[in-house]
Enzyme design. Structure first.
Site, PDB file in Angstrom:
ATOM      1  N   HIS A 216       6.432   1.206  -0.291  1.00  0.00           N
ATOM      2  CA  HIS A 216       6.151   2.325   0.618  1.00  0.00           C
ATOM      3  C   HIS A 216       6.199   3.677  -0.085  1.00  0.00           C
ATOM      4  CE1 HIS A 216       8.215  -0.979   2.801  1.00  0.00           C
ATOM      5  NE2 HIS A 216       7.142  -0.875   3.546  1.00  0.00           N
TER       6      HIS A 216
ATOM      7  N   HIS B 211       9.381   6.765   8.985  1.00  0.00           N
ATOM      8  CA  HIS B 211       8.853   5.607   8.261  1.00  0.00           C
ATOM      9  C   HIS B 211       8.996   5.867   6.763  1.00  0.00           C
ATOM     10  CE1 HIS B 211       5.951   2.773   6.564  1.00  0.00           C
ATOM     11  NE2 HIS B 211       6.135   2.062   7.662  1.00  0.00           N
TER      12      HIS B 211
ATOM     13  N   GLU C 216       7.216   5.306   4.215  1.00  0.00           N
ATOM     14  CA  GLU C 216       6.050   5.880   3.542  1.00  0.00           C
ATOM     15  C   GLU C 216       5.917   7.369   3.841  1.00  0.00           C
ATOM     16  OE1 GLU C 216       1.219   5.794   3.532  1.00  0.00           O
ATOM     17  OE2 GLU C 216       2.216   3.932   4.140  1.00  0.00           O
TER      18      GLU C 216
ATOM     19  N   THR D 145      -0.839   5.494   5.241  1.00  0.00           N
ATOM     20  CA  THR D 145      -1.938   4.558   4.965  1.00  0.00           C
ATOM     21  C   THR D 145      -2.047   3.438   5.988  1.00  0.00           C
ATOM     22  OG1 THR D 145      -0.552   3.144   3.557  1.00  0.00           O
ATOM     23  CG2 THR D 145      -1.745   4.954   2.479  1.00  0.00           C
TER      24      THR D 145
ATOM     25  N   CYS E 284      -5.594   2.829   4.302  1.00  0.00           N
ATOM     26  CA  CYS E 284      -6.019   1.928   3.229  1.00  0.00           C
ATOM     27  C   CYS E 284      -7.015   0.888   3.721  1.00  0.00           C
ATOM     28  CB  CYS E 284      -4.807   1.281   2.570  1.00  0.00           C
ATOM     29  SG  CYS E 284      -4.155  -0.136   3.438  1.00  0.00           S
TER      30      CYS E 284
ATOM     31  N   SER F 256       7.220  -3.157  10.656  1.00  0.00           N
ATOM     32  CA  SER F 256       5.970  -3.050   9.897  1.00  0.00           C
ATOM     33  C   SER F 256       4.963  -2.230  10.683  1.00  0.00           C
ATOM     34  CB  SER F 256       5.414  -4.448   9.612  1.00  0.00           C
ATOM     35  OG  SER F 256       4.063  -4.386   9.200  1.00  0.00           O
ATOM     36  N   SER F 257       4.639  -1.047  10.183  1.00  0.00           N
ATOM     37  CA  SER F 257       3.717  -0.159  10.890  1.00  0.00           C
ATOM     38  C   SER F 257       2.356  -0.809  11.093  1.00  0.00           C
ATOM     39  CB  SER F 257       3.562   1.158  10.118  1.00  0.00           C
ATOM     40  OG  SER F 257       2.571   1.973  10.706  1.00  0.00           O
ATOM     41  N   ASN F 258       1.794  -1.399  10.033  1.00  0.00           N
ATOM     42  CA  ASN F 258       0.440  -1.935  10.170  1.00  0.00           C
ATOM     43  C   ASN F 258       0.403  -3.136  11.117  1.00  0.00           C
ATOM     44  OD1 ASN F 258      -0.037  -4.600   8.408  1.00  0.00           O
ATOM     45  ND2 ASN F 258       1.412  -3.311   7.309  1.00  0.00           N
TER      46      ASN F 258
ATOM     47  N   SER G 234       2.045  -7.422   5.237  1.00  0.00           N
ATOM     48  CA  SER G 234       3.226  -7.887   4.511  1.00  0.00           C
ATOM     49  C   SER G 234       3.679  -9.278   4.960  1.00  0.00           C
ATOM     50  CB  SER G 234       4.372  -6.880   4.651  1.00  0.00           C
ATOM     51  OG  SER G 234       4.567  -6.524   6.001  1.00  0.00           O
TER      52      SER G 234
END
EC number: 1.17.7.4
Length: 314
Positions: A79, A129, A131, A170, A200, A228-230, A273
């Site tokens: 991150h 977060h 990142e 991202t 990303c 996990s953000s994504n 992830s």
């Protein structure tokens, strides 16, 4: 009794991205090079299964550099970290390896370049977060203004509306971020954005696959961690794209089968992830209860690879 029929749509791409794959490889190669223990500041990626697997091999996960001894290697998570962290490690003469995803590093470089050109930075991201903390930490405290929502744009206080730029986390929702960018551009017509979108390729591709799958299914299971953000964005994107029900699960044991009663088509995807073994586990759990037909829904092919740092290749 015969099992009820179920159509399973498997999103592709799903699961591991190049940055996650590289970060895990960095920890494994560091253990091979220096032996255990190797320290890792923050979860290398946001997945308990992955972290537990690396712990079993000798990785020790800590939240702050202060928890690491001077004489053992330390790895910074995918991150990214504030500039102060590698500086502190260097001051202690520690061996350290930066596993920051190269696409996150690209955002760090953008933020620094804009600041050097005299532009005030705005970051679109989620407060707290890792990142976001890492990117904002590339510049002095208070130098980067955080915007999380369209509503935040109206209240952000800049020193010169004609001398600002923005970067983004991202792993955000592509559509939500686009709305924030529109609001920023309307309020600050001269704002400078990234040459190429900061969100990303892996985040974009996984969201596109979910958008294509959502109209075809009754429910969706997203394999991923709650931090996990994504992965969490995939749940939201599925609901917005027309899927009636979307559930985030870390493992097959987390599936809420009561909520899936009467469902005849399920979509399965995974955050960047989440390893494929956990996706296979979820598929097997559905197959144990249903007569399953699997349909693959591929919207992109990913061929991106990132090299590990030179210190591990030597």
């Amino acid at each position: 009794m015969p099992k009820p029929p179920m159509t399973l749509y498997l999103a592709a791409p799903r699961g591991f991205c190049a940055g996650v794959d590289r970060a895990i490889k960095i920890v494994e190669m560091a253990l091979q090079k220096w032996g255990a223990p190797v320290y890792v500041r923050h979860e290398i990626v946001h997945n308990k299964f992955v972290v537990d697997g690396l712990k079993a091999k000798g990785a020790v996960f800590v939240e702050e550099l202060d928890e690491c001894p001077d004489d053992r290697p330390v790895i910074f998570s995918a991150h990214g970290v504030p500039k102060s962290v590698p500086a502190a490690a260097a001051a202690r003469e520690m061996i350290y390896v930066d596993a920051t995803c190269p696409l996150v590093s690209k955002v760090h470089i953008e933020a620094q370049r804009h600041a050097e050109n005299g532009l005030q930075m705005i970051m679109i991201g989620h407060k707290g977060h890792p990142e976001t903390v890492g990117t904002m930490g590339q510049l002095p405290p208070g130098a980067v203004l955080l915007v999380e929502t369209v509503a935040d744009v109206a209240t952000v206080n800049v020193r010169d509306p004609d001398r600002i730029a923005f970067v983004t986390q991202t792993t955000l929702s592509v559509d939500d971020t686009a709305d924030i960018v529109v609001a920023l551009t309307e309020r600050f017509p001269n704002i400078v954005g990234p040459h190429k979108e900061d969100i990303c390729y892996a985040t974009t591709n996984r969201q596109d696959a979910v958008k294509a799958m959502a109209p075809l299914i009754d429910a969706m299971l997203v394999v991923g961690a709650p931090n996990s953000s994504n992965s969490r964005r995939l749940v939201e994107v599925g609901l917005k794209a027309g899927c009636p029900y979307s559930q985030l699960v870390q493992r097959a044991d987390d599936i809420d089968w009561r909520a899936l009663k009467g469902v005849t088509s399920i979509g399965i995807t995974a955050g960047a992830s989440a390893p494929e073994v956990l996706i296979d586990e979820v598929i097997a759990a559905v197959q144990a209860r249903h007569d399953v037909t699997i349909q693959k829904l591929e919207t992109a092919v990913e061929t991106v690879e990132f090299k590990v740092p030179r210190v591990l290749r030597a």
